[in-house]
Design a protein around this motif. Structure first.
Motif, PDB file in Angstrom:
ATOM      1  N   ALA A  85       7.699   0.854  -3.216  1.00 15.84           N
ATOM      2  CA  ALA A  85       6.599  -0.068  -3.529  1.00 15.84           C
ATOM      3  C   ALA A  85       6.040   0.234  -4.915  1.00 15.84           C
ATOM      4  O   ALA A  85       5.950   1.408  -5.309  1.00 15.84           O
ATOM      5  CB  ALA A  85       5.482   0.027  -2.491  1.00 15.84           C
ATOM      6  N   PRO A  86       5.637  -0.793  -5.658  1.00 14.34           N
ATOM      7  CA  PRO A  86       5.017  -0.577  -6.972  1.00 14.34           C
ATOM      8  C   PRO A  86       3.652   0.089  -6.817  1.00 14.34           C
ATOM      9  O   PRO A  86       2.902  -0.209  -5.888  1.00 14.34           O
ATOM     10  CB  PRO A  86       4.864  -1.995  -7.541  1.00 14.34           C
ATOM     11  CG  PRO A  86       5.722  -2.867  -6.693  1.00 14.34           C
ATOM     12  CD  PRO A  86       5.782  -2.219  -5.351  1.00 14.34           C
ATOM     13  N   VAL A  87       3.306   0.974  -7.748  1.00 11.60           N
ATOM     14  CA  VAL A  87       2.105   1.789  -7.609  1.00 11.60           C
ATOM     15  C   VAL A  87       0.827   0.950  -7.556  1.00 11.60           C
ATOM     16  O   VAL A  87      -0.112   1.286  -6.826  1.00 11.60           O
ATOM     17  CB  VAL A  87       2.028   2.850  -8.732  1.00 11.60           C
ATOM     18  CG1 VAL A  87       1.895   2.210 -10.108  1.00 11.60           C
ATOM     19  CG2 VAL A  87       0.912   3.843  -8.460  1.00 11.60           C
ATOM     20  N   ASP A  88       0.755  -0.143  -8.286  1.00 11.33           N
ATOM     21  CA  ASP A  88      -0.471  -0.952  -8.268  1.00 11.33           C
ATOM     22  C   ASP A  88      -0.668  -1.646  -6.924  1.00 11.33           C
ATOM     23  O   ASP A  88      -1.796  -1.791  -6.447  1.00 11.33           O
ATOM     24  CB  ASP A  88      -0.467  -1.984  -9.406  1.00 11.33           C
ATOM     25  CG  ASP A  88      -0.679  -1.333 -10.770  1.00 11.33           C
ATOM     26  OD1 ASP A  88      -1.405  -0.321 -10.829  1.00 11.33           O
ATOM     27  OD2 ASP A  88      -0.125  -1.829 -11.763  1.00 11.33           O
ATOM     28  N   ASP A  89       0.415  -2.056  -6.303  1.00 14.69           N
ATOM     29  CA  ASP A  89       0.309  -2.628  -4.955  1.00 14.69           C
ATOM     30  C   ASP A  89      -0.132  -1.563  -3.951  1.00 14.69           C
ATOM     31  O   ASP A  89      -0.909  -1.840  -3.029  1.00 14.69           O
ATOM     32  CB  ASP A  89       1.654  -3.230  -4.526  1.00 14.69           C
ATOM     33  CG  ASP A  89       1.964  -4.541  -5.216  1.00 14.69           C
ATOM     34  OD1 ASP A  89       1.030  -5.336  -5.423  1.00 14.69           O
ATOM     35  OD2 ASP A  89       3.136  -4.770  -5.553  1.00 14.69           O
ATOM     36  N   VAL A  90       0.370  -0.348  -4.124  1.00 10.21           N
ATOM     37  CA  VAL A  90      -0.025   0.750  -3.244  1.00 10.21           C
ATOM     38  C   VAL A  90      -1.518   1.034  -3.394  1.00 10.21           C
ATOM     39  O   VAL A  90      -2.234   1.223  -2.403  1.00 10.21           O
ATOM     40  CB  VAL A  90       0.806   2.012  -3.551  1.00 10.21           C
ATOM     41  CG1 VAL A  90       0.282   3.217  -2.780  1.00 10.21           C
ATOM     42  CG2 VAL A  90       2.273   1.773  -3.213  1.00 10.21           C
ATOM     43  N   ALA A  91      -1.991   1.058  -4.626  1.00  6.83           N
ATOM     44  CA  ALA A  91      -3.416   1.304  -4.867  1.00  6.83           C
ATOM     45  C   ALA A  91      -4.283   0.238  -4.207  1.00  6.83           C
ATOM     46  O   ALA A  91      -5.335   0.540  -3.625  1.00  6.83           O
ATOM     47  CB  ALA A  91      -3.681   1.350  -6.372  1.00  6.83           C
ATOM     48  N   ARG A  92      -3.836  -0.999  -4.277  1.00  8.85           N
ATOM     49  CA  ARG A  92      -4.604  -2.083  -3.645  1.00  8.85           C
ATOM     50  C   ARG A  92      -4.642  -1.906  -2.132  1.00  8.85           C
ATOM     51  O   ARG A  92      -5.661  -2.202  -1.485  1.00  8.85           O
ATOM     52  CB  ARG A  92      -3.985  -3.433  -4.024  1.00  8.85           C
ATOM     53  CG  ARG A  92      -4.722  -4.653  -3.489  1.00  8.85           C
ATOM     54  CD  ARG A  92      -4.355  -5.903  -4.291  1.00  8.85           C
ATOM     55  NE  ARG A  92      -2.925  -6.011  -4.486  1.00  8.85           N
ATOM     56  CZ  ARG A  92      -2.093  -6.597  -3.632  1.00  8.85           C
ATOM     57  NH1 ARG A  92      -2.561  -7.123  -2.509  1.00  8.85           N
ATOM     58  NH2 ARG A  92      -0.797  -6.671  -3.877  1.00  8.85           N
ATOM     59  N   LEU A  93      -3.573  -1.401  -1.561  1.00  9.98           N
ATOM     60  CA  LEU A  93      -3.549  -1.161  -0.118  1.00  9.98           C
ATOM     61  C   LEU A  93      -4.565  -0.091   0.287  1.00  9.98           C
ATOM     62  O   LEU A  93      -5.245  -0.227   1.310  1.00  9.98           O
ATOM     63  CB  LEU A  93      -2.147  -0.758   0.320  1.00  9.98           C
ATOM     64  CG  LEU A  93      -1.966  -0.410   1.800  1.00  9.98           C
ATOM     65  CD1 LEU A  93      -2.435  -1.550   2.692  1.00  9.98           C
ATOM     66  CD2 LEU A  93      -0.533  -0.039   2.105  1.00  9.98           C
ATOM     67  N   TYR A  94      -4.674   0.968  -0.493  1.00  6.10           N
ATOM     68  CA  TYR A  94      -5.687   1.984  -0.198  1.00  6.10           C
ATOM     69  C   TYR A  94      -7.086   1.365  -0.195  1.00  6.10           C
ATOM     70  O   TYR A  94      -7.908   1.692   0.670  1.00  6.10           O
ATOM     71  CB  TYR A  94      -5.628   3.115  -1.221  1.00  6.10           C
ATOM     72  CG  TYR A  94      -4.652   4.218  -0.903  1.00  6.10           C
ATOM     73  CD1 TYR A  94      -4.998   5.269  -0.060  1.00  6.10           C
ATOM     74  CD2 TYR A  94      -3.376   4.235  -1.468  1.00  6.10           C
ATOM     75  CE1 TYR A  94      -4.108   6.302   0.216  1.00  6.10           C
ATOM     76  CE2 TYR A  94      -2.481   5.260  -1.199  1.00  6.10           C
ATOM     77  CZ  TYR A  94      -2.852   6.291  -0.356  1.00  6.10           C
ATOM     78  OH  TYR A  94      -1.968   7.302  -0.080  1.00  6.10           O
ATOM     79  N   ARG A  95      -7.356   0.505  -1.162  1.00  5.88           N
ATOM     80  CA  ARG A  95      -8.680  -0.135  -1.192  1.00  5.88           C
ATOM     81  C   ARG A  95      -8.910  -0.970   0.063  1.00  5.88           C
ATOM     82  O   ARG A  95      -9.975  -0.875   0.695  1.00  5.88           O
ATOM     83  CB  ARG A  95      -8.826  -1.020  -2.441  1.00  5.88           C
ATOM     84  CG  ARG A  95     -10.153  -1.805  -2.443  1.00  5.88           C
ATOM     85  CD  ARG A  95     -10.294  -2.678  -3.651  1.00  5.88           C
ATOM     86  NE  ARG A  95      -9.303  -3.731  -3.749  1.00  5.88           N
ATOM     87  CZ  ARG A  95      -9.340  -4.871  -3.063  1.00  5.88           C
ATOM     88  NH1 ARG A  95     -10.312  -5.096  -2.176  1.00  5.88           N
ATOM     89  NH2 ARG A  95      -8.405  -5.785  -3.237  1.00  5.88           N
TER      90      ARG A  95
END
Length: 298
Positions: A195-205
């Motif tokens: 998964a791309p890191v920015d999509d992963v970050a959005r999931l954490y939010r």
């Protein structure tokens, strides 16, 4: 919310912080250095100094938080088991502060521990405490905290990537440069999720905002990329031959990476997408590998 983020200046944490700030949250980021603190302040967050070994300092930073996102991890995979034990201690220390409150804690694990049987995609509704990946300790600890009244959720990670870093693939590239060839195990048909890191970050939010205790979320955009395809793109980028290795030759070639090299670990994110409305939008793993600067990898 006032959200405390461990690993706030790391690969994933540094992308989570702006996601949270843009959504209107107040962020306190854990850092080990003045350089890290300066980057957090420049982004609009507060800095809290602590290390993974200094549990009282971590606990002090959490005292005034409404929620905690725990992404910090010692990524020296040559000491992977010891570092998973360290993560267990950190999660327990965080849980001791949050116990008895409704303040959510989002911890981090690996997607593979949701795999019920070899070859089957890991799913969010499965936790295999006998999985060979030592990162299972993080979820075992989180489950114990959940049963003790802590508001715990889990984000499980695949190979998280951008054009600079790609999870286990980054040390795989460094090893390939050292060995002078790009190797894969056996037929290379085993799969790694990504998964791309920015999509992963959005999931954490989304996970911390949704704050559903006991939920497990898969930050998976691609269910499984065949390792032989990864090796092919890496080989082209490095200008090195791509070969198959097995048995004793594989053990000698891969070193500590051998515990992952031949593992088939596909993972689904169907339930995560349904529960959080999360839709990955970034590039594929192979696209990022094609765009990277291989000369910069050491």
């Amino acid at each position: 919310m006032r959200i405390f983020v461990t690993g706030a200046t790391g690969f994933i944490g540094s992308r989570i912080v702006p996601q949270l700030l843009a959504a209107g949250h107040h962020v306190v980021g854990m850092t080990r250095s003045e350089v890290g603190a300066a980057s957090l302040r420049a982004a609009g967050a507060d800095a809290h100094f602590a290390t993974l070994e200094d549990l009282p300092s971590i606990q002090a930073g959490i005292e005034g938080a409404d929620a905690v996102i725990h992404t910090a991890f010692d990524h020296d995979f040559s000491n992977f088991v010891a570092n998973c034990e360290k993560d267990r201690r950190v999660i327990e220390a965080i849980g001791a502060v949050l116990k008895g409150s409704l303040r959510p804690l989002v911890i981090t694990s690996g997607a593979g521990v949701g795999q019920a049987k070899p070859g089957e995609p890991a799913t969010e509704d499965v936790f295999n405490p006998e999985h060979p990946n030592p990162r299972r300790l993080s979820e075992i600890t989180g489950q114990a905290l959940l049963e003790a009244g802590v508001h715990v959720a889990v984000v499980r990670l695949p190979q998280v990537h951008d054009p600079v870093r790609q999870g286990l693939i980054t040390p795989f590239i460094a090893l390939s440069k050292q060995k002078g060839r790009v190797a894969y195990h056996g037929d290379g048909r085993n799969r790694w999720p990504a998964a791309p890191v920015d999509d992963v970050a959005r999931l954490y939010r989304l996970a911390v905002e949704k704050a559903e205790p006991g939920m497990r979320y898969h930050a998976v955009a691609e269910e499984g990329v065949e390792v032989r395809d990864i090796a092919r793109v890496v080989g082209a980028g490095l200008g090195l031959p791509v070969v198959s290795v097995s048995g004793e030759e594989a053990q000698a070639h891969f070193g500590w990476l051998g515990m992952f090299a031949g593992v088939d670990m596909p993972a689904s994110s169907a339930l995560t997408r349904q529960r959080l409305g999360w839709t990955p939008q970034g590039p594929s793993l192979l696209s990022d590998l094609e765009r990277m600067d291989y000369a910069a990898v050491e």
